[in-house]
Design a protein around this motif. Structure first.
Motif, mmCIF file in Angstrom:
data_model
loop_
_atom_site.group_PDB
_atom_site.id
_atom_site.type_symbol
_atom_site.label_atom_id
_atom_site.label_comp_id
_atom_site.label_asym_id
_atom_site.label_seq_id
_atom_site.Cartn_x
_atom_site.Cartn_y
_atom_site.Cartn_z
ATOM 1 N N GLY A 60 1.254 1.831 12.487
ATOM 2 C CA GLY A 60 0.953 1.707 11.071
ATOM 3 C C GLY A 60 -0.254 2.502 10.628
ATOM 4 O O GLY A 60 -1.166 2.781 11.406
ATOM 5 N N ARG A 61 -0.234 2.870 9.337
ATOM 6 C CA ARG A 61 -1.317 3.677 8.771
ATOM 7 C C ARG A 61 -2.616 2.882 8.675
ATOM 8 O O ARG A 61 -3.689 3.364 9.031
ATOM 9 C CB ARG A 61 -0.951 4.145 7.362
ATOM 10 N N VAL A 62 -2.528 1.660 8.162
ATOM 11 C CA VAL A 62 -3.728 0.893 7.854
ATOM 12 C C VAL A 62 -4.509 0.542 9.112
ATOM 13 O O VAL A 62 -5.725 0.759 9.190
ATOM 14 C CB VAL A 62 -3.370 -0.379 7.067
ATOM 15 N N ARG A 63 -3.845 -0.009 10.111
ATOM 16 C CA ARG A 63 -4.544 -0.388 11.346
ATOM 17 C C ARG A 63 -5.214 0.813 11.992
ATOM 18 O O ARG A 63 -6.351 0.731 12.477
ATOM 19 C CB ARG A 63 -3.559 -1.035 12.324
ATOM 20 N N LEU A 117 -0.886 7.435 3.726
ATOM 21 C CA LEU A 117 -0.982 6.117 3.107
ATOM 22 C C LEU A 117 -0.924 6.231 1.590
ATOM 23 O O LEU A 117 -0.247 5.440 0.911
ATOM 24 C CB LEU A 117 -2.286 5.451 3.539
ATOM 25 N N ASP A 187 -2.482 -2.861 1.825
ATOM 26 C CA ASP A 187 -1.184 -3.192 2.422
ATOM 27 C C ASP A 187 -0.577 -1.974 3.109
ATOM 28 O O ASP A 187 -0.814 -0.832 2.702
ATOM 29 C CB ASP A 187 -0.211 -3.683 1.343
ATOM 30 N N GLU A 188 0.229 -2.231 4.132
ATOM 31 C CA GLU A 188 0.983 -1.158 4.764
ATOM 32 C C GLU A 188 2.057 -0.674 3.787
ATOM 33 O O GLU A 188 2.492 -1.418 2.899
ATOM 34 C CB GLU A 188 1.620 -1.670 6.057
ATOM 35 N N THR A 189 2.480 0.585 3.933
ATOM 36 C CA THR A 189 3.421 1.164 2.971
ATOM 37 C C THR A 189 4.859 0.741 3.272
ATOM 38 O O THR A 189 5.239 0.534 4.432
ATOM 39 C CB THR A 189 3.351 2.694 2.985
#
Length: 409
Positions: A60-63, A117, A187-189
């Protein structure tokens, strides 16, 4: 905040690092070594792109972007704690270079993830505008680092080189905590989550990128030579103007700050315009104009006039900001969701290697009385290559992300 941390080195390498960490090499050798230390981070950035690109396309992008932020903040804070060359000798520059390498590792995974993201959250017809705000982050971070140093350089010279230069680096700790709180709330996309549910992401995204998307990678590498503009202005030209002794360093930093504000105003406008007329023409047009501007820019710089320097930096910031803003969406739209993070990251970071060592190259080109003309030719050549590369690709501004995924299916 991540780019505040990273670009502190740009200002510090022009003004501080030589006498503090490379005093034994003399003024010229120390300056070259300081510029080289600025550049070594760019060697690590492709490795960061591989590592964090793999994580970003798999977990994931956010993590992944949380990891890059923590690494950058920790390394920058630690720079502020390193004893000088006079205190611990050769260990000082070794520690400095090691921490700069960690900064490079982090930065290598930041831009590709931020761009991915952002456009994956953006409305289809406003991706150019939304993605330009990731470049607002890099520009504002650069502006903030210059502003902090503006107050520091007003102190007495012995105080500046003794302990005051450490303050901007130590301040990164609380700033990083604020940025971390913000980043963890994102939030994740949906695009990534759909790819994950359908198990479309390859186990090793880098292999997929070079096997099926090598043309896009090469195009991004060459387009990323636009970053030579930023390092030339914020590092080489800053050091060049400071070494003439015609204008106080504080005044030169004010000129950089003003140009940064101009860039912050211009970039969203360029991004929004790219949603209406396309990415390629704006990118290529602004890079071509930048190539032309290098020659009058360097000629005016030698005059030693503060007004001239403000005009130089501001015009370059507004014009080169067009390619900078538009590149964020243009690069990202070249790759499908399943390898987007890796593709953008590796392409940009390979190109940024040249930008990282541009001040060192330019310093070498200008030695032995050759002056600024070879430097201007080098910077202009990089701008022209970036412009031509942008025009070699297809226009993607009107395509939905699902269409881009289907084209690369």
């Amino acid at each position: 905040m991540e780019y505040y941390d990273f670009t502190l080195f740009a200002t510090a390498s022009a003004l501080i690092l030589g006498p503090v960490f490379f005093a034994g090499l003399g003024p010229v050798g120390g300056q070259l070594a300081a510029f080289g230390t600025f550049g070594v981070a760019y060697v690590m950035r492709p490795l960061g792109a591989i590592l964090f690109g793999w994580l970003g396309d798999r977990i994931g992008r956010v993590r992944t972007l949380v990891y890059t932020l923590v690494l950058m903040g920790t390394a920058t804070f630690a720079v502020g704690l390193i004893p000088s060359y006079e205190t611990i000798g050769i260990a000082a520059p070794i520690l400095l270079i090691a921490l700069r390498l960690l900064q490079g590792l982090s930065a290598g995974g930041e831009q590709g993830g931020s761009n991915s993201l952002t456009i994956e959250h953006a409305p289809q017809k406003r991706r150019g505008l939304y993605a330009s705000w990731t470049m607002q982050g890099t520009s504002f971070g650069t502006l903030l680092s210059a502003t902090v140093f503006l107050f520091i350089v007003l102190l007495p010279h012995d105080v500046l080189l003794g302990w005051a230069w450490r303050i901007p680096f130590l301040v990164s700790a609380p700033l990083t905590l604020v940025a971390l709180f913000i980043r963890e709330s994102v939030d994740e996309t949906d695009a990534f989550l759909m790819t994950k549910r359908q198990k479309l992401a390859p186990k090793v995204p880098l292999v997929d990128v070079f096997r099926f998307h090598w043309r896009s990678v090469l195009r991004v590498v060459l387009c990323s030579l636009l970053a030579v503009s930023g390092s030339t202005v914020s590092v080489y030209m800053l050091g060049y103007a400071a070494n003439t002794d015609k204008i106080p360093v504080s005044m030169i930093l004010i000129a950089l700050i003003i140009s940064g504000v101009v860039g912050l105003i211009a970039q969203p406008l360029w991004g929004a315009l790219s949603d209406r007329i396309g990415r390629r023409w704006i990118f290529a047009g602004t890079m071509t104009l930048t190539a032309i501007l290098w020659f009058p820019a360097f000629a005016l710089l030698t005059v030693g006039s503060l007004i001239a320097i403000i005009i130089i930096f501001s015009v370059l910031g507004a014009v080169a900001g067009g390619a900078n803003a538009v590149g964020a969406s243009m690069y990202t739209e070249m790759f499908p969701t399943r390898v987007r993070y890796t593709g953008v990251a590796i392409g940009t970071q390979l190109g940024f290697i040249v930008a990282g060592f541009a001040p060192t190259i330019e310093e070498a080109l200008a030695t032995n009385g050759r002056g600024w003309i070879p430097v201007a030719i080098f910077a202009a050549a990089c701008s022209i290559i970036a412009a031509i590369s942008a025009m070699s690709g297809r226009e993607t501004s009107s395509l939905a992300l699902s269409d881009i995924d289907n084209v690369h299916a």
